[in-house]
Design an enzyme around this catalytic site. Structure first.
Site, PDB file in Angstrom:
ATOM      1  N   ASP A 151      -2.247  -1.670  -5.242  1.00 28.68           N
ATOM      2  CA  ASP A 151      -3.528  -1.639  -5.932  1.00 28.68           C
ATOM      3  C   ASP A 151      -3.533  -1.013  -7.321  1.00 28.68           C
ATOM      4  O   ASP A 151      -4.132  -1.559  -8.238  1.00 28.68           O
ATOM      5  CB  ASP A 151      -4.552  -0.896  -5.075  1.00 28.68           C
ATOM      6  CG  ASP A 151      -4.782  -1.552  -3.731  1.00 28.68           C
ATOM      7  OD1 ASP A 151      -3.966  -2.409  -3.326  1.00 28.68           O
ATOM      8  OD2 ASP A 151      -5.759  -1.210  -3.056  1.00 28.68           O
ATOM      9  N   GLU A 190       0.557   6.589   5.940  1.00 28.27           N
ATOM     10  CA  GLU A 190       0.447   5.371   5.134  1.00 28.27           C
ATOM     11  C   GLU A 190       1.693   5.146   4.283  1.00 28.27           C
ATOM     12  O   GLU A 190       2.209   4.039   4.181  1.00 28.27           O
ATOM     13  CB  GLU A 190      -0.795   5.488   4.245  1.00 28.27           C
ATOM     14  CG  GLU A 190      -1.148   4.259   3.442  1.00 28.27           C
ATOM     15  CD  GLU A 190      -2.492   4.397   2.748  1.00 28.27           C
ATOM     16  OE1 GLU A 190      -2.957   3.403   2.162  1.00 28.27           O
ATOM     17  OE2 GLU A 190      -3.093   5.503   2.784  1.00 28.27           O
TER      18      GLU A 190
END
Length: 423
Positions: A160, A386
């Site tokens: 992102d 993550e």
């Protein structure tokens, strides 16, 4: 001697805890819906102990496919106040199920091929759905037929807030509605997340998509962010090869698939930057390459591209000398490298898996095993978050994360054996 933590039992437990019946959320709270490529990697984990659940994961995702062929990056099967922006912001024009208006890296054909090799061929209908998605990528994100795939939003890349996007993104006028409430910071430290100035522009790009009615032609012509991404392009090229294998196994005509493969194979060279000595993203509005490599630079072998292989291995070796664990998401020697800020530095298990796969197929088993071993060491020491700090090995981002758990089960916990290579 005390044994180490049982990460396999923990990984299975995380998948079960994140299971919502027919799909798996990436992690509770931070990402409470079905995410496209998260879900597909989750299927690899499910396949290690519940093959039927793995197939269900994929089938559920494709129930959200748009008439255009696009498969959205978020599917809002339920309501949750812990995430922003939700369907009321995306306004994607679909009632059931509501979704975002952009896609994510198309790993479906590759995952489905893997499941087919260890279980059974998919139904012809799933093959056709994946083929429609691939055609959408070429039509909507490469309308000029250049052989490179653009993204219309940084989130569409799956990576992102890369420094790659900075110059292109900062030409986007930020949203005038600066009073929105981010929810990601309720779950993760601000130092690990994108800056508000980035979010202002992310939302502006969503507003642009809404203003076009998410019309593919209008987005391609007018979206202020239009950057060809070597990551998405490499993933798609690999997926096209795997789709051809599936199609031939099912008796389908794969002529169009083969033509698309040829186009990307030829076009991929446009990502090569002699100045950076690696594959870099390419702003299609300005013709400028990004100035440094990312973890996606090393996905060329995964896509079956072996040009510049020696240069890539030299670059990977240089990165290995600049950090403790491979592969950071951005060049660790660069001034914009940030080891714990989302995609500006951390190591991501599923990217390591793809890079390692490509290196093994390139005939580099030692490098392939180095990446697996690094990933295994990170998970063994720091759990199943993550992502990971490439300098210290510490956990970064959300906890109890689905794709980290899935790739531990499917790959990282298993030392590489060349005799087990299926291709």
């Amino acid at each position: 001697m005390r044994s180490g933590p049982d990460r396999t039992a923990e990984a299975r437990s995380i998948l079960r805890d994140n299971d919502r019946g027919t799909y798996t959320v990436p992690t509770a709270g931070l990402y409470p819906f079905q995410w496209n490529w998260d879900s597909l990697f989750a299927a690899l984990g499910w396949a290690q102990f519940d093959m039927a659940r793995a197939w269900t994961e994929i089938e559920t995702l494709f129930k959200a496919q748009w008439p255009s062929g696009m498969v959205p990056h978020i599917v809002f099967w339920s309501e949750a106040a812990s995430y922003f922006p939700g369907p009321d912001v995306w306004r994607a024009g679909r009632v059931s199920p509501p979704s975002s208006g952009i896609s994510q890296p198309p790993v479906a054909a590759t995952v489905v091929r893997r499941l087919a090799e260890i279980d059974r061929l998919p139904p012809r209908s799933l093959y056709e759905s994946i083929e429609r998605w691939h055609r959408w990528w070429h039509r909507a994100r490469d309308p000029e037929g250049r052989g490179v795939i653009a993204v219309s939003h940084p989130w569409e890349s799956g990576r992102d807030n890369l420094p790659d996007w900075d110059r292109s993104l900062y030409r986007v006028a930020p949203t005038p509605n600066g009073g929105y409430a981010r929810r990601d910071l309720d779950h993760v430290e601000p130092a690990m997340r994108p800056h508000k100035t980035d979010y202002d522009r992310y939302l502006a790009l969503i507003e642009h998509g809404v203003s076009t009615g998410w019309d593919d032609d209008a987005v391609a012509r007018h979206c202020p962010f239009w950057v060809a991404d070597p990551g998405v392009t490499a993933v798609l090229l690999r997926a096209e090869r795997d789709l051809a294998w599936l199609g031939e196994s099912l008796g389908a005509d794969t002529g169009d698939v083969r033509r698309r493969i040829d186009r990307i194979e030829t076009g991929f060279e446009q990502f090569w930057s002699e100045a950076a000595g690696t594959y870099c993203s390419l702003d299609l509005r300005t013709g400028e390459h990004a100035e440094a490599g990312t973890s996606a630079s090393f996905l060329a072998p995964y896509a079956g591209i072996d040009r510049h292989a020696d240069r890539l291995l030299e670059e990977l070796n240089a990165w290995s000398e600049a950090c403790a664990y491979l592969v950071p998401s951005f060049d660790p020697r660069h001034r914009d490298f940030e080891p714990v800020r989302y995609w500006r530095g951390p190591v991501w298990c599923m990217v390591n898996y793809m890079i390692s796969t490509g290196l093994a197929e390139l005939g580099q088993p030692d490098w392939a095993e180095r990446l697996r071993a690094d990933t295994a060491a990170l998970i063994t020491a720091s759990g199943i978050p993550e992502s990971f700090d490439p300098m210290t090995g510490g956990p970064v981002g959300g906890s109890n994360f689905t794709w980290t758990a899935a790739l531990w089960l499917a790959w990282a916990s298993k030392p590489h054996n060349p005799d087990n290579d299926s291709r």
